[in-house]
Design a protein around this motif. Structure first.
Motif, short mmCIF file in Angstrom:
data_model
loop_
_atom_site.label_atom_id
_atom_site.label_comp_id
_atom_site.label_asym_id
_atom_site.label_seq_id
_atom_site.Cartn_x
_atom_site.Cartn_y
_atom_site.Cartn_z
N UNK A 72 -0.31 -11.14 2.07
CA UNK A 72 0.52 -11.17 0.87
C UNK A 72 -0.14 -12.13 -0.11
N UNK A 73 -0.49 -11.61 -1.27
CA UNK A 73 -1.17 -12.40 -2.29
C UNK A 73 -0.12 -13.01 -3.23
N UNK A 125 2.11 -9.64 -3.91
CA UNK A 125 1.61 -8.28 -3.69
C UNK A 125 0.98 -8.14 -2.31
N UNK A 126 1.26 -7.02 -1.66
CA UNK A 126 0.65 -6.71 -0.37
C UNK A 126 -0.78 -6.22 -0.61
N UNK A 127 -1.74 -6.83 0.07
CA UNK A 127 -3.13 -6.39 -0.01
C UNK A 127 -3.62 -6.04 1.38
N UNK A 128 -4.63 -5.18 1.44
CA UNK A 128 -5.06 -4.61 2.71
C UNK A 128 -6.57 -4.57 2.85
N UNK A 149 5.32 -5.42 -3.72
CA UNK A 149 5.68 -6.78 -3.35
C UNK A 149 6.21 -6.75 -1.92
N UNK A 150 5.72 -7.65 -1.09
CA UNK A 150 6.08 -7.60 0.33
C UNK A 150 6.35 -8.98 0.88
N UNK A 151 7.06 -9.00 2.00
CA UNK A 151 7.25 -10.19 2.82
C UNK A 151 6.87 -9.84 4.25
N UNK A 179 9.55 -5.41 -0.58
CA UNK A 179 10.62 -5.91 -1.43
C UNK A 179 10.84 -4.97 -2.61
N UNK A 180 9.75 -4.54 -3.23
CA UNK A 180 9.85 -3.64 -4.37
C UNK A 180 8.44 -3.31 -4.85
N UNK A 181 8.34 -2.31 -5.71
CA UNK A 181 7.10 -2.08 -6.43
C UNK A 181 6.97 -3.14 -7.51
N UNK A 182 5.74 -3.60 -7.75
CA UNK A 182 5.53 -4.58 -8.82
C UNK A 182 6.08 -4.08 -10.14
N UNK A 183 5.90 -2.77 -10.39
CA UNK A 183 6.33 -2.21 -11.68
C UNK A 183 7.83 -1.92 -11.72
#
Length: 525
Positions: free
Chosen positions: A357-358, A364-367, A396-398, A408-412
């Protein structure tokens, strides 16, 4: 810095085994399971023979390694044969999203450089309108025509057609993402990427808890289109495991449930919209659908919907991914006795997937994983996708204490109001927990005072008749307990017959946002 030691001694005749899609064909071909499609049944031996014949027929018609062969079809044995035969030739399979507008379909065919088009007779008029301007050299029709060109191609092919080895990093498939703005973006996947995704997905699904897993004795039926992200990669998994497979053609709830009963389907995947339709039909006909495990993706799985599914015999669990990830990168699971909430999280990473998670990018979730697309057809968009050497998901993630990812939600789509962040997904889940609500979607619209304000759209379902007042009261009650922010109480709640959808079944929040803005008072807008 010292370097890792490399293999030095290699036998002169040692064979370097490239990870090619043809390695996923079961060896030896199983004979006790079958593939069901279009009212026909094929043993695995017959299926593998058809793959050889199809590749041979395409080669006889001039298809060569590096060529792009586009396919427009419903879910069928033909599509499954194309999943293998075309890449095994060294050609590139382009899966065409037939739900896009004709102009967008033409754009995807043009950008892919397809030289051959295989299409169902349902798309005859569309193909006739597009092909002359695209420079497509060869077309093959099937399904409903007096002369089925696809079957003629297969029958003319060599059953012993030999496939050569080549570089496992060769492109195997291409398709286009389906955002709500701009032209679709083209992504690519290599043989190596698809094989590794198949192995990781199979290992994960097979090791899920009992009732949430898949075994060779299960019966698989996809309910996400084969044109969309390889039907989530599950046809490759099912074929590698030698499972019985059922292909339903076009999606109709009654047909899907009839095939479930007739063929004994036990494992599927779909978007929440399809799950909703299946539940409604099952309730109407008072049927128990157990056993049926369903991977849900495309959008969040609301807890209320997961519980409704369980009530009719479906064990629903979330999978997470996107077009750029090939797609599955996480899968939810629950322990015995755990509430359905555990199965509604994005879930745990598949083997070989590195998640982070950045927080510098708003959480934001990154992979990183070996099968993520390396970029789009445009360099600028590719650089943004892989900024910093990690794929940016836009979500967006936890990460929970047990290691599970929670979106959690989309950034947009996250709503900034009153100096606080409001999750549209959380508010949607709360609304859908109310009796009488079948579906809900929440968007944020500009507000001069609060920056943004949430607006909800609700589809009524079975149960008590809900009103804007009753739903607002329910949300307010949750705000008073501190469960959600008081800023999350929607400014307006609109009721509609159905939520607008994109071509792959996701809620079209861009369209809802435009509707909400148009409906807002001048003071609010």
């Amino acid at each position: 810095m010292t370097q890792p030691r490399l293999l030095e001694t290699v036998a002169a005749e040692a064979y370097r085994y490239p990870l090619l899609i043809r390695r996923l064909l079961p060896q030896p071909q199983t004979t006790d399971t079958e593939i069901v499609s279009d009212g026909r049944r094929f043993s695995y031996a017959a299926f593998v023979e058809r793959v050889h014949r199809l590749a041979s027929g395409l080669a006889q018609h001039g298809v060569q390694a590096g060529d792009t062969v586009a396919v427009m079809d419903w879910d069928s044995h033909r599509y499954l044969e194309c999943y293998f035969a075309i890449p095994m030739l060294g050609a590139i399979l382009q899966t065409v999203n037939v739900r896009l507008a004709p102009a967008a379909i033409g754009f995807t065919l043009r950008q892919s450089g397809a030289s051959t088009l295989l299409y169902h007779d349902d798309f005859k008029a569309l193909a006739a309108a597009l092909v002359p301007a695209l420079g497509i050299e060869r077309t093959v029709t099937f399904g409903g025509t007096a002369t089925d060109g696809f079957e003629a191609l297969v029958e003319a092919g060599d059953r012993d057609f030999a496939f050569a080895d080549f570089d496992e990093n060769a492109i195997a498939t291409t398709f286009h993402t389906t955002g709500t703005t701009g032209d679709p973006k083209q992504v690519f996947f290599s043989h190596r990427q698809l094989v590794l995704h198949t192995l990781a997905a199979a290992a994960t699904i097979a090791n899920q808890p009992v009732g949430q897993n898949v075994m060779r004795t299960d019966v698989y039926m996809p309910m996400t289109p084969m044109f969309h992200v390889h039907a989530w990669g599950l046809p490759y998994v099912a074929t590698m495991l030698g499972m019985k497979q059922v292909y339903p053609g076009r999606y109709d709830p009654a047909t899907l449930l009839a095939l479930k009963r007739k063929e004994g389907v036990t494992y599927s995947h779909c978007v929440p919209t399809i799950l909703r339709m299946l539940i409604d039909v099952a309730r109407k006909d008072a049927v128990d659908l157990a056993p049926w495990t369903m991977m849900i993706g495309g959008s969040a799985l609301p807890e209320a919907l997961a519980q409704e599914a369980e009530d009719v015999g479906i064990i629903a669990l979330s999978g997470y991914g996107m077009s750029e990830t090939g797609p599955v990168v996480t899968l939810a699971r629950s322990k015995p006795g755990e509430p359905v909430e555990a199965r509604c999280r994005a879930g745990f990473p598949l083997p070989l997937v590195d998640i982070a998670v950045d927080h510098a990018c708003g959480g934001e979730l990154t992979l990183r994983a070996p099968w993520l697309t390396q970029g789009y057809s445009g360099q600028d968009a590719s650089n943004a996708l892989w900024d910093g050497g990690r794929l940016h998901t836009g979500d967006i993630a936890e990460i929970d204490a047990d290691g599970a990812v929670r979106i959690v939600d989309r950034l947009k789509d996250v709503i900034k109001t009153g100096g606080e962040w409001v999750s549209s997904l959380e508010l949607e889940s709360l609304l859908m927990a109310e009796d009488g609500v079948a579906e809900a979607a929440v968007v944020g619209i500009p507000d001069a005072r609060w920056s943004e304000r949430p607006v909800a759209f609700v589809v009524r379902g079975a149960g008590p008749a809900v009103t804007e007042g009753s739903l607002r009261q329910a949300v307010s009650a949750r705000a008073q307990t501190g469960a959600i922010s008081r800023y999350a109480i929607p400014d307006a709640i609109h009721f509609c017959e159905a939520l607008p959808r994109t071509s792959v079944g996701k809620v079209d929040k861009k369209a809802l946002r435009e509707t909400a803005i148009a409906s807002a008072s001048p003071a609010t807008a």
